[in-house]
Enzyme design. Sequence first.
Site, PDB file in Angstrom:
ATOM      1  N   CYS A 231      -3.180  -4.647  37.895  1.00 13.76           N
ATOM      2  CA  CYS A 231      -2.328  -4.467  38.821  1.00 13.76           C
ATOM      3  C   CYS A 231      -1.303  -5.478  38.840  1.00 13.76           C
ATOM      4  O   CYS A 231      -1.500  -6.502  38.812  1.00 13.76           O
ATOM      5  CB  CYS A 231      -2.966  -4.030  40.368  1.00 13.76           C
ATOM      6  SG  CYS A 231      -4.281  -3.040  40.177  1.00 13.76           S
TER       7      CYS A 231
ATOM      8  N   ARG B 264       1.748  -6.039  32.284  1.00 11.82           N
ATOM      9  CA  ARG B 264       0.341  -5.947  32.778  1.00 11.82           C
ATOM     10  C   ARG B 264      -0.435  -4.608  32.554  1.00 11.82           C
ATOM     11  O   ARG B 264      -1.812  -4.829  32.336  1.00 11.82           O
ATOM     12  CB  ARG B 264       0.192  -6.315  34.261  1.00 11.82           C
ATOM     13  CG  ARG B 264       0.856  -7.750  34.410  1.00 11.82           C
ATOM     14  CD  ARG B 264       1.082  -7.864  35.811  1.00 11.82           C
ATOM     15  NE  ARG B 264      -0.277  -8.288  36.502  1.00 11.82           N
ATOM     16  CZ  ARG B 264      -0.901  -9.429  36.615  1.00 11.82           C
ATOM     17  NH1 ARG B 264      -0.355 -10.406  35.800  1.00 11.82           N
ATOM     18  NH2 ARG B 264      -2.154  -9.697  37.007  1.00 11.82           N
TER      19      ARG B 264
ATOM     20  N   TRP C 174      -3.370  -0.020  38.253  1.00  4.90           N
ATOM     21  CA  TRP C 174      -4.045   0.477  36.805  1.00  4.90           C
ATOM     22  C   TRP C 174      -5.348   0.802  37.405  1.00  4.90           C
ATOM     23  O   TRP C 174      -6.038   0.036  38.206  1.00  4.90           O
ATOM     24  CB  TRP C 174      -4.205  -1.156  36.115  1.00  4.90           C
ATOM     25  CG  TRP C 174      -4.833  -0.824  34.812  1.00  4.90           C
ATOM     26  CD1 TRP C 174      -4.131  -0.519  33.660  1.00  4.90           C
ATOM     27  CD2 TRP C 174      -6.366  -0.880  34.524  1.00  4.90           C
ATOM     28  NE1 TRP C 174      -5.078  -0.527  32.682  1.00  4.90           N
ATOM     29  CE2 TRP C 174      -6.229  -0.856  32.989  1.00  4.90           C
ATOM     30  CE3 TRP C 174      -7.205  -1.223  35.065  1.00  4.90           C
ATOM     31  CZ2 TRP C 174      -7.689  -0.653  32.256  1.00  4.90           C
ATOM     32  CZ3 TRP C 174      -8.654  -1.372  34.532  1.00  4.90           C
ATOM     33  CH2 TRP C 174      -8.584  -0.946  33.048  1.00  4.90           C
TER      34      TRP C 174
ATOM     35  N   ASN D 210      -4.629  -6.223  44.324  1.00  4.85           N
ATOM     36  CA  ASN D 210      -5.082  -6.188  42.951  1.00  4.85           C
ATOM     37  C   ASN D 210      -6.594  -6.800  43.012  1.00  4.85           C
ATOM     38  O   ASN D 210      -6.830  -8.022  43.570  1.00  4.85           O
ATOM     39  CB  ASN D 210      -4.101  -7.295  42.032  1.00  4.85           C
ATOM     40  CG  ASN D 210      -4.675  -7.454  40.708  1.00  4.85           C
ATOM     41  OD1 ASN D 210      -5.519  -6.814  40.185  1.00  4.85           O
ATOM     42  ND2 ASN D 210      -4.044  -8.529  40.125  1.00  4.85           N
ATOM     43  N   GLY D 211      -7.495  -6.140  42.386  1.00  3.19           N
ATOM     44  CA  GLY D 211      -8.824  -6.479  42.068  1.00  3.19           C
ATOM     45  C   GLY D 211      -9.671  -5.268  42.299  1.00  3.19           C
ATOM     46  O   GLY D 211      -9.430  -4.185  42.654  1.00  3.19           O
TER      47      GLY D 211
ATOM     48  N   GLU E 106      -9.228  -9.674  14.188  1.00  3.08           N
ATOM     49  CA  GLU E 106      -8.010  -9.630  14.633  1.00  3.08           C
ATOM     50  C   GLU E 106      -7.066  -8.680  14.383  1.00  3.08           C
ATOM     51  O   GLU E 106      -6.376  -7.917  15.150  1.00  3.08           O
ATOM     52  CB  GLU E 106      -7.418 -11.078  15.005  1.00  3.08           C
ATOM     53  CG  GLU E 106      -6.141 -11.198  15.627  1.00  3.08           C
ATOM     54  CD  GLU E 106      -6.100 -10.860  17.180  1.00  3.08           C
ATOM     55  OE1 GLU E 106      -7.262 -10.432  17.532  1.00  3.08           O
ATOM     56  OE2 GLU E 106      -5.171 -10.785  17.724  1.00  3.08           O
TER      57      GLU E 106
ATOM     58  N   LYS F 281      -5.605  -5.448  16.330  1.00 10.37           N
ATOM     59  CA  LYS F 281      -4.043  -5.276  16.559  1.00 10.37           C
ATOM     60  C   LYS F 281      -3.618  -3.652  16.130  1.00 10.37           C
ATOM     61  O   LYS F 281      -3.175  -3.082  16.976  1.00 10.37           O
ATOM     62  CB  LYS F 281      -3.303  -6.112  15.791  1.00 10.37           C
ATOM     63  CG  LYS F 281      -3.194  -7.693  16.105  1.00 10.37           C
ATOM     64  CD  LYS F 281      -2.317  -7.983  17.149  1.00 10.37           C
ATOM     65  CE  LYS F 281      -3.138  -7.656  18.491  1.00 10.37           C
ATOM     66  NZ  LYS F 281      -3.863  -8.731  18.879  1.00 10.37           N
TER      67      LYS F 281
ATOM     68  N   GLU G  94      -5.488  -1.173  18.774  1.00  8.00           N
ATOM     69  CA  GLU G  94      -4.839  -1.057  20.076  1.00  8.00           C
ATOM     70  C   GLU G  94      -3.623  -0.654  20.430  1.00  8.00           C
ATOM     71  O   GLU G  94      -2.997  -0.037  21.300  1.00  8.00           O
ATOM     72  CB  GLU G  94      -5.074  -2.490  20.844  1.00  8.00           C
ATOM     73  CG  GLU G  94      -4.241  -3.428  20.216  1.00  8.00           C
ATOM     74  CD  GLU G  94      -4.462  -4.883  20.953  1.00  8.00           C
ATOM     75  OE1 GLU G  94      -4.841  -5.144  22.030  1.00  8.00           O
ATOM     76  OE2 GLU G  94      -4.141  -5.963  20.032  1.00  8.00           O
TER      77      GLU G  94
ATOM     78  N   HIS H 238     -24.216  -2.303   3.659  1.00  6.70           N
ATOM     79  CA  HIS H 238     -25.437  -1.969   4.362  1.00  6.70           C
ATOM     80  C   HIS H 238     -25.244  -0.722   5.477  1.00  6.70           C
ATOM     81  O   HIS H 238     -25.892  -0.753   6.421  1.00  6.70           O
ATOM     82  CB  HIS H 238     -25.860  -3.396   5.161  1.00  6.70           C
ATOM     83  CG  HIS H 238     -26.599  -4.267   4.091  1.00  6.70           C
ATOM     84  ND1 HIS H 238     -27.430  -4.432   3.622  1.00  6.70           N
ATOM     85  CD2 HIS H 238     -25.651  -5.519   3.857  1.00  6.70           C
ATOM     86  CE1 HIS H 238     -27.358  -5.483   2.866  1.00  6.70           C
ATOM     87  NE2 HIS H 238     -26.361  -6.205   2.797  1.00  6.70           N
TER      88      HIS H 238
ATOM     89  N   LYS I 295      -2.523  -6.238  30.404  1.00  8.56           N
ATOM     90  CA  LYS I 295      -2.423  -7.366  29.874  1.00  8.56           C
ATOM     91  C   LYS I 295      -3.218  -8.470  30.134  1.00  8.56           C
ATOM     92  O   LYS I 295      -3.828  -9.144  29.413  1.00  8.56           O
ATOM     93  CB  LYS I 295      -1.026  -7.886  30.047  1.00  8.56           C
ATOM     94  CG  LYS I 295      -0.736  -9.355  29.663  1.00  8.56           C
ATOM     95  CD  LYS I 295      -0.370  -9.337  27.991  1.00  8.56           C
ATOM     96  CE  LYS I 295      -0.283 -10.559  27.287  1.00  8.56           C
ATOM     97  NZ  LYS I 295      -0.478 -10.655  26.010  1.00  8.56           N
TER      98      LYS I 295
HETATM   99  C1  F6R Z   1      -5.639  -8.016  22.406  1.00 10.30           C
HETATM  100  C2  F6R Z   1      -5.572  -8.837  23.824  1.00 10.30           C
HETATM  101  C3  F6R Z   1      -6.844  -9.051  24.589  1.00 10.30           C
HETATM  102  C4  F6R Z   1      -7.066 -10.235  25.241  1.00 10.30           C
HETATM  103  C5  F6R Z   1      -8.235 -10.644  25.893  1.00 10.30           C
HETATM  104  C6  F6R Z   1      -8.090 -11.641  26.711  1.00 10.30           C
HETATM  105  O1  F6R Z   1      -4.384  -8.213  21.851  1.00 10.30           O
HETATM  106  O2  F6R Z   1      -4.392  -9.254  24.096  1.00 10.30           O
HETATM  107  O3  F6R Z   1      -7.741  -8.683  23.756  1.00 10.30           O
HETATM  108  O4  F6R Z   1      -7.123 -11.277  24.230  1.00 10.30           O
HETATM  109  O5  F6R Z   1      -7.939  -9.434  27.173  1.00 10.30           O
HETATM  110  O6  F6R Z   1      -7.041 -12.244  27.089  1.00 10.30           O
HETATM  111  P1  F6R Z   1      -6.795 -13.516  27.626  1.00 10.30           P
HETATM  112  O7  F6R Z   1      -6.502 -14.449  26.540  1.00 10.30           O
HETATM  113  O8  F6R Z   1      -5.731 -13.707  28.694  1.00 10.30           O
HETATM  114  O9  F6R Z   1      -8.131 -14.150  28.441  1.00 10.30           O
END
Ligand code: F6R
Length: 605
Positions: A2, A27, A72, A98-99, A478, A482, A485, A501, A600
């Site tokens: 949020c 976000r 959210w 938010n929360g 990673e 990418k 997601e 395995h 985000k």
């Molecule tokens: C993926 C991504 C998330 C963040 C994770 C941690 O692209 O961005 O997996 O890496 O939510 O977020 P932070 O680094 O802000 O704690």
Amino acid sequence: MCGIVGYVGTEQAAPVLLQGLEKLEYRGYDSAGIAVQQNGIFTVKTKGRLADLKQKIKQDILGHVGIGHTRWATHGAPSDINSHPHSSENGRISVVHNGIIENYMELKEFLQQQGKKFVSETDTEIIAQLFDYYYQGDLVDTMIKVIDKIRGAYALGVLCEEHPEEIVAVRKDSPLLVGLGKNENYIASDIPALLEYTRDYYLLEDNEIVLLKKDSVQIFDLHKKEIKKDIFHVDWDVSAAEKDGYDYFMMKEIVEQPESLRKTIFPRIKENTIQLDQIELTAEQVKKINRIHIVACGSAWHASIVGKYVIEKLARIPVEVDLASEFRYRQPILQKDDLCIIVSQSGETADTLAALREAKKHGIRVLSIVNVVGSSIARESDDVIYTWAGPEIAVATTKGYSTQLSVMYLLALYFGSAKELISSQEMMEYIDKLKKVPDDVEKLLEVEERMKALTEQYANTKDVFVIGRGIDYAAALEGSLKLKEISYIHSEAYAAGELKHGTISLVEEGTLVIAIATQQNLFEKLVSNIKEVKARGASVIAIAVEGSESIEKVADEVFYIPKTNELFTASATLVPMQLFAYYIAVQRGCDVDKPRNLAKSVTVE
Ligand code: F6R
């Protein structure tokens, strides 16, 4: 998660709120709304995007004080009714939140017993009702009573009809800051929302209550004692949070990586040594470290896995890497001379923050690697190393992750040298290669056109496996994230030796395998793994180091990274995978910057 914006001033509030919310879109959200004081509180809210909200606003909203929110969903599906702001039954109070309020059911029952009726399924509505229940004329007094009753995480912005010139706000474990202007003041979840209006902020600590008027900002503790705070000034320019002609923030941020890496690495190299001036952890203390626990979520966890390989290799300190959501509940064994390293781009991730507190509870020193200056994690850590990536807006991290990797390299060299395990000659060689990491990343950006063309071929792929060994496996994690997601293609990262395995049974005609082969001692083994998947019909895109052209005999396409120290290859390796994920997502018509269901900054657990 949020986003909150609030405005008190002389301008019309609604456009400021909408513009601020637009800047917080990154976000992640599924509904939006605003409430403005105009002879009573006028609220408009809707499920959907800000564009839907703007369409729903049929009349001019005239008023100089208001709050806005992007939601959210957590409690109750995205819907008009569940969207914020929420009002008390009599309409006197309006709240954005938010929360998560953990004890909302018991509070709801209590309020229902008092005859209050609820319209939404949210935990936020109870705050509006509770605020109204306790309200006796003073906003700060009421907020103190409300905080005393609610449990959980919250950033709150509250309007009251009887105080048409004021906003009262508070935060606990959810981000909220106060923007300071001339004859106008603001609240927001994050700096980009307000960059256009101010560079001066108050950063709030947990349970500090803010009373915002156009010409004053007062901050109180829970005993209503006024607190004086320093102003925090940011020097980001507005374009840092703009797309600058790129179709998506994600591409802008991919391209910004070399620059972000230079900013993160170069100031920490002085006279062929690594100088981490900003941390207080001395060489003597490093020598005593018994074990390192690196704790993070998502991509930051992937950077931590690279960190494990590099730190163990260079500093010979055992490293455990934990997911924050696991660490916080698994009663980790933490000993006196352990060090906890917390990694977080936003510095606000709820699980990561809770993990930090768990470590501190055990008296363990915490060093954090954070991008957002002044964020909760940065403030609560003993030492902070900032990644100077600048604001990262796309939900999928790119430059945030890359700069985290570079700090892992710096730390590993710092620890290794403190433990006298790296000679000055070796250090010179490492530093020489480290300084070239930004150039290597820049060189890989040149494959953009080739990658774009290649993705046309793979846009309808159903399954992708990304395989590698050692650091290449960490990079595979990673790269795979990418892809899934932002393009919604099913993708899994596998340690190449583990494939047979079980998982190799999924490889069939048309499966795409991305094979990373940058570690020379593991190269032949990786080539054998490629042959195994080729034999089962897979197409293979390989990423290898210049000079290992023999891989072309087994792979369908190869991308080469420049020769460098094998400990640093993950940085350049990732670029083709970022570009692959990006162009596949574009081909498939996905909303690259705001992938479905994702947020985000994950400020709830
Ligand atoms: C993926 C991504 C998330 C963040 C994770 C941690 O692209 O961005 O997996 O890496 O939510 O977020 P932070 O680094 O802000 O704690």
